[in-house]
Structure formats: structure tokens, C-alpha cells
Motif scaffolding. Structure first.
Motif: not given
Length: 135
Positions: A36-41, A130-134
Motif C-alpha cells: 500500500x502507499x506507506x509500504x511503497x514509500x 513501525x518505520x513505514x508508519x512514521x
């Protein structure tokens, strides 16, 4: 010791590609087909970081041939040996001690990591999340 990043304590870790197993100390990218978007980032930043690291490691291995190929030393000595080579490389960079062309054109081999190092259990997925969330 953990690093404070945007208010969260992030433990020290390595990053690796998807060929490696997920471990608490080794972060790998998310599966591209389900990201999803945050994972792609996260994957994009992970890839950019890996490119920088791989380029530096390539230069360090060219300058310090002991690191080029299989490292046949006691496992407990390897981290210090790598750290010293990296520190010496940084000093060479600061002193503008240029790499020789023949070092850069030499194909060499990758560092082989013994299986006993990769055998530690525990998934790195929670830390990656955690890193993907922040980000």
C-alpha cells in the motif's frame, strides 16, 4: 543503542533485499505486489539507502582487498575489521586520497556472510512496519 526518530526509539538494524529472511536486526522491503502507499514509500527509501550503502561498500572492498570475497577470519573479529576498514576509507576520503582506476574496474566478489550469522531467529517485520508508519 536505539536512535530516536520522530519520537520513536528505533533499534540499530541492517537493511537487506528481499532475498534475505526477515529478522529483528535485518529490514527488507515489503512485497511489491501487495504494498500500500506507506509500504511503497518505505520501499522507495529503502532502495535509495541500499544503493548508497552498496556503492560505499563497493569502494571500501576495492580499497581494502581483505573484504573482497569470503572473509576467513574468526566471526567475532569481522565486525571490528569491517569498522576499521570503513574508518580508514573515511579518512582517505577526507584527505582526498583518490581511488585508483584499477581498483574501481576490478569486478571482485561479494562478501560472503556465514550461515551461522543469518541463522538468528525473529522477524524484522514489526520494526519495518513501525518505520513505514512514521515516514
Amino acid at each position: 543503542s536505539p536512535t530516536l526518530f520522530r519520537g520513536r526509539r528505533i533499534p540499530q538494524h541492517f537493511i537487506g533485499d528481499s532475498a534475505y529472511p526477515s529478522r529483528r536486526w535485518l529490514l527488507r522491503p515489503y512485497c511489491k505486489s501487495t504494498a500500500v502507499r506507506k509500504e511503497k514509500l518505505f520501499n522507495a527509501k529503502h532502495a535509495r539507502t541500499r544503493i548508497v550503502i552498496e556503492n560505499v561498500f563497493g569502494k571500501v572492498k576495492k580499497r581494502w582487498k581483505r573484504l573482497d570475497g569470503t572473509i576467513n577470519y574468526k566471526l567475532e573479529n569481522v565486525p571490528n575489521m569491517i569498522s576499521v576498514c570503513c574508518a580508514l576509507h573515511n579518512i582517505c576520503q577526507l584527505e582526498k586520497d583518490e581511488m585508483l582506476d584499477e581498483w574501481l574496474n576490478d569486478d571482485g566478489n561479494n562478501i560472503n556472510i556465514p550461515n551461522r550469522v543469518l541463522g538468528r531467529n525473529g522477524s524484522g517485520d514489526p520494526l519495518r512496519n513501525i518505520i513505514a508508519d512514521i515516514l
